[in-house]
Structure formats: C-alpha cells, structure tokens
Design a protein around this motif. Structure first.
Motif, short mmCIF file in Angstrom:
data_model
loop_
_atom_site.label_atom_id
_atom_site.label_comp_id
_atom_site.label_asym_id
_atom_site.label_seq_id
_atom_site.Cartn_x
_atom_site.Cartn_y
_atom_site.Cartn_z
N GLU A 9 0.94 -1.25 -0.03
CA GLU A 9 -0.02 -0.08 0.23
C GLU A 9 0.77 1.34 0.00
OE1 GLU A 9 -4.03 1.78 2.31
OE2 GLU A 9 -3.10 0.06 3.02
N LYS A 10 1.79 1.34 0.68
CA LYS A 10 2.78 2.29 0.72
C LYS A 10 3.62 2.60 -0.54
CE LYS A 10 4.89 2.73 5.42
NZ LYS A 10 5.82 2.80 6.40
N GLN A 11 3.92 1.58 -1.22
CA GLN A 11 4.52 1.62 -2.60
C GLN A 11 3.41 2.13 -3.55
OE1 GLN A 11 6.87 -2.00 -3.48
NE2 GLN A 11 8.74 -0.36 -3.59
N TRP A 12 2.17 1.77 -3.46
CA TRP A 12 1.10 2.34 -4.58
C TRP A 12 0.65 3.54 -4.28
CZ3 TRP A 12 0.03 0.15 -8.95
CH2 TRP A 12 0.31 -1.10 -9.30
N GLN A 13 0.77 4.12 -2.92
CA GLN A 13 0.55 5.58 -2.66
C GLN A 13 1.79 6.58 -3.10
OE1 GLN A 13 -0.17 5.44 1.70
NE2 GLN A 13 -2.04 4.67 1.41
N ASP A 14 3.09 5.99 -3.03
CA ASP A 14 4.18 6.50 -3.30
C ASP A 14 4.91 5.90 -4.30
OD1 ASP A 14 6.43 8.02 -3.72
OD2 ASP A 14 6.83 8.18 -1.55
N SER A 38 11.91 0.77 -6.09
CA SER A 38 10.48 1.45 -6.04
C SER A 38 9.71 0.94 -7.14
CB SER A 38 10.62 2.95 -6.35
OG SER A 38 10.92 3.42 -7.70
N ASN A 81 -0.48 -0.63 -14.91
CA ASN A 81 -0.65 0.72 -14.47
C ASN A 81 0.26 1.69 -15.52
OD1 ASN A 81 1.36 3.21 -12.94
ND2 ASN A 81 -0.83 3.09 -11.99
N GLY A 126 -4.47 0.68 -9.62
CA GLY A 126 -3.67 1.14 -8.20
C GLY A 126 -3.75 -0.10 -7.49
N HIS A 127 -3.49 0.31 -6.09
CA HIS A 127 -3.33 -0.76 -4.81
C HIS A 127 -4.58 -1.69 -4.98
CE1 HIS A 127 -2.97 -2.12 -0.90
NE2 HIS A 127 -1.93 -2.46 -1.21
#
Length: 189
Positions: free
Chosen positions: A94-99, A109, A147, A154-155
């Motif tokens: 989730e962190k990777q998909w947000q940033d 990344s 994507n 996304g996530h």
C-alpha cells in the motif's frame, strides 16, 4: 499489424523459501503450470521470454517444452526487489502504491520496476513485431505494466489479482500502441 503479448504471472510459489530468485512452485503450482500450457498451445506463439526467477520459468517451462521454443530470460522482467523480507506485505505494498518512489534500503520503487519492465516490453515488441509472444512474469511487475497503460490501476486493483496464480493477460498492440488487455480464461482445479 498486431502483436499479442501473453503475460503469464507465475503459479503458486512455495513461500517457505524466502530467496526470491530460487523460490520454487508448490505441487499445486506445478499442476497449474500444465493448465497454462493448455491455455497457450493453440495461440501460434513464436517466442517466449521470462523473468529469470525459478517460479516464473517453471510456470511456462512445460509450454516451452511442448511447443519446442526456448525460454529467453531477461533480468528486466524480474519481480520488484523488496530489499528485505516483509512480514506485513499488504501494508508495504500500500505504501508503494501511494508513493511510486517509496522503497526500502536495497529495494526498488514501483517506478523503477515499471521503467525497466516497460523498456523490456517495448524491446520484445520491436524484436517480435506482428508475432504472438509469451512473457513469464510476477504480480507486482505485471501490475506496474498495467498501471503504465492505465494509470487508474492502483493498489486495490493489485490486491484483486494478488492471489491469482497463475494468471494470464493478453496485451494486444497495434504497432506499438496498446489496443486492449484481455484476461485469458482457463480452468484451475
């Protein structure tokens, strides 16, 4: 002229093996790989590429043997390097998909994964223009490719396919432009 790229996300791996490169398929994964063969056999495939990771190769190996084609490995199709084993994979992803630039020490990344996968994909298309090609891949790598062509993926979309192993998507290119993405139906039991 159309080029058909069949991305084959690997079958079920043995998660007790923590080494990403050598993680094998489970017995169920090996059985499911034969179903991948059946799904691809009558599609006039002319070339096979794969991530060098064992689970990706082993998922398409039976197809390669039955079709008489060699698997060409390409490091640029490998899965995202996490950097270290992550217990909370859902939180990490989730962190990777947000940033798209977030990564752990020694990891990659999603942007880096996407850039190398897309560059490798366009090389495959240029070298196999108008052909039907299989690419053995991974869940995160495949998701970053989706994507690239559909930034709304996304996530939540990634999480919907995270347990689909194996999973086959056909990307249809008209020249170098993506025309459509279609799920290849086959039965897993």
């Amino acid at each position: 002229m159309k080029t058909y790229i069949y991305f084959v996300r690997h079958a079920e791996p043995d998660f007790s093996i923590k080494d990403d490169l050598t993680r094998p398929l489970t017995e169920q994964g090996v059985a499911d790989a034969k179903k991948v063969t059946n799904a691809l056999m009558n599609r006039d495939i002319t070339a096979i590429y794969s991530s060098p990771y064992k689970r990706a190769i082993d998922t398409i190996k039976d197809f390669a043997e039955n079709s008489g084609l060699e698997i060409i490995t390409n490091n640029d199709f490998c899965e995202r390097k996490v950097g270290e084993w992550v217990e909370d994979f859902r939180g990490f992803s989730e962190k990777q998909w947000q940033d798209f630039d977030f990564k752990l020490l020694g990891g990659e990344s999603l942007r880096e994964v996407q850039e190398r996968n897309i560059a490798a994909l366009f090389d495959v298309i240029r070298n196999n223009f108008g052909e039907n090609v299989v690419i053995g891949t991974h869940g995160t790598a495949l998701s970053t490719i989706i994507n690239y062509f559909n930034p709304n993926f996304g996530h939540a979309d990634f999480w919907r396919i995270v347990d689909k192993m194996p999973y086959i998507l056909c990307f249809i290119f008209n020249d170098i432009k993506l025309e459509s993405i279609e799920e290849v139906e086959f039965t897993l039991m």
